[in-house]
Enzyme design. Structure first.
Site, mmCIF file in Angstrom:
data_model
loop_
_atom_site.group_PDB
_atom_site.id
_atom_site.type_symbol
_atom_site.label_atom_id
_atom_site.label_comp_id
_atom_site.label_asym_id
_atom_site.label_seq_id
_atom_site.Cartn_x
_atom_site.Cartn_y
_atom_site.Cartn_z
ATOM 1 N N ASN A 1 9.921 1.924 4.658
ATOM 2 C CA ASN A 1 11.208 1.198 4.573
ATOM 3 C C ASN A 1 11.381 0.447 5.764
ATOM 4 O OD1 ASN A 1 14.128 1.235 4.079
ATOM 5 N ND2 ASN A 1 13.981 2.275 6.194
ATOM 6 N N SER B 1 13.426 -6.531 -1.064
ATOM 7 C CA SER B 1 14.718 -6.960 -0.829
ATOM 8 C C SER B 1 15.097 -8.279 -1.870
ATOM 9 C CB SER B 1 14.837 -8.010 0.536
ATOM 10 O OG SER B 1 15.953 -8.743 0.660
ATOM 11 N N TYR C 1 10.719 -13.836 6.022
ATOM 12 C CA TYR C 1 11.097 -12.787 5.436
ATOM 13 C C TYR C 1 11.101 -12.727 4.156
ATOM 14 C CZ TYR C 1 14.552 -9.121 4.619
ATOM 15 O OH TYR C 1 14.921 -7.979 3.970
ATOM 16 N N ALA D 1 9.087 -14.249 1.945
ATOM 17 C CA ALA D 1 7.667 -14.219 1.634
ATOM 18 C C ALA D 1 7.212 -13.060 1.692
ATOM 19 C CB ALA D 1 6.870 -15.182 2.414
ATOM 20 N N LYS E 1 8.739 -10.104 1.653
ATOM 21 C CA LYS E 1 9.491 -9.100 0.786
ATOM 22 C C LYS E 1 9.017 -9.520 -0.687
ATOM 23 C CE LYS E 1 12.097 -6.642 3.612
ATOM 24 N NZ LYS E 1 11.412 -5.211 3.729
#
Length: 257
Positions: free
Chosen positions: A93, A143, A157, A159, A161
């Site tokens: 996480n 995400s 970010y 890419a 996720k």
């Protein structure tokens, strides 16, 4: 075998706040013991998670871990064995969120983001797989930005996720002979310290405006994503593996008009 030793144990990175903290509490409610990871540079107090879990009747050990370090992640996984004698679940996480326009983005910014948000997932799963009991389960947090949509000024970010579901599919196939399941969760807009950051994310006002376009007319709560993760690692999800499950209040299926 004692009742205590039969209780299952979960690794949860990013457990000092947001979804990770909510998951530690969700696990406490069903008797799953938690080894929670936190990044020492974050402003969140990890003892708050420990305190909340204990008050809920659960057990939690918080361990500093930088998911960019293979050595630290391996040590983190070993804490479950040393403290509780077993490892059943791993939830990747921990995440980094920074805004950066593509034309101004430095290579260092790109690689740092992937190192935390994608490679950090791999390191967490790799270390967990070395110690996990057969029949365990893994979940990684992707995400909606990257997992479904694009997001301007967040190429790195998005890419990272986007890569998480593919990683989970491969892990699911590789660990299936051990009956270890692996799935990705793709949260929509969830009110967390990360999303409330108006510099790197939407901020309070941005979340309020975005909620108007969500069919359920609100953003999600960390506890709602935690409940989904808890389900995916439970026996109730025993035939679910290699999937990427979206929890977004209907945002991705709305009619665009």
């Amino acid at each position: 075998m004692s009742e205590q030793s039969e209780k299952k144990v979960a690794l949860v990175t990013g457990a000092a706040s947001g979804i990770g903290q909510a998951l530690a509490l969700a696990y406490a409610s069903v008797g799953v013991r938690v080894v929670g990871g936190y990044f020492p540079g974050d402003p969140h107090d990890p003892s708050e998670t420990e305190r909340a879990v204990v008050e809920a009747g659960g057990e939690c050990v918080m361990q500093a871990v930088d998911v960019r370090s293979a050595e630290q992640v391996e040590t983190f996984a070993k804490v479950a064995i040393e403290r509780f004698g077993r490892l059943d679940f791993a939830v990747a996480n921990a995440g980094l969120l920074r805004a950066a326009p593509l034309t101004d983005m430095l290579d260092e910014q790109w690689f740092e983001m992937l190192d935390v948000d994608l490679s950090g997932v791999m390191r967490t799963f790799r270390a967990a797989a070395r110690h996990m009991s057969d029949g365990g389960a893994m979940v990684a947090i992707s995400s909606i930005a990257g997992g479904v949509y694009g997001w301007e000024n967040h190429t790195h970010y998005s890419a990272a996720k986007a890569g998480v579901p593919g990683l989970c599919r491969a892990v699911a196939m590789e660990l299936a002979p051990r009956n270890i399941r692996c799935n990705a969760v793709i949260p929509g807009l969830i009110e967390t310290p990360q999303s409330l950051d108006a510099v790197n994310s939407l901020g309070p006002e941005g979340l309020r405006k975005a909620a108007l376009g969500i069919p359920l007319k609100r953003v999600g709560r960390p506890a709602e994503i935690a409940s989904l993760i808890r389900f995916l690692t439970s026996n109730d999800a025993s035939y679910i593996t290699g999937q990427a499950i979206v929890a977004d209040g209907g945002l991705t299926v709305r009619w665009p008009g």
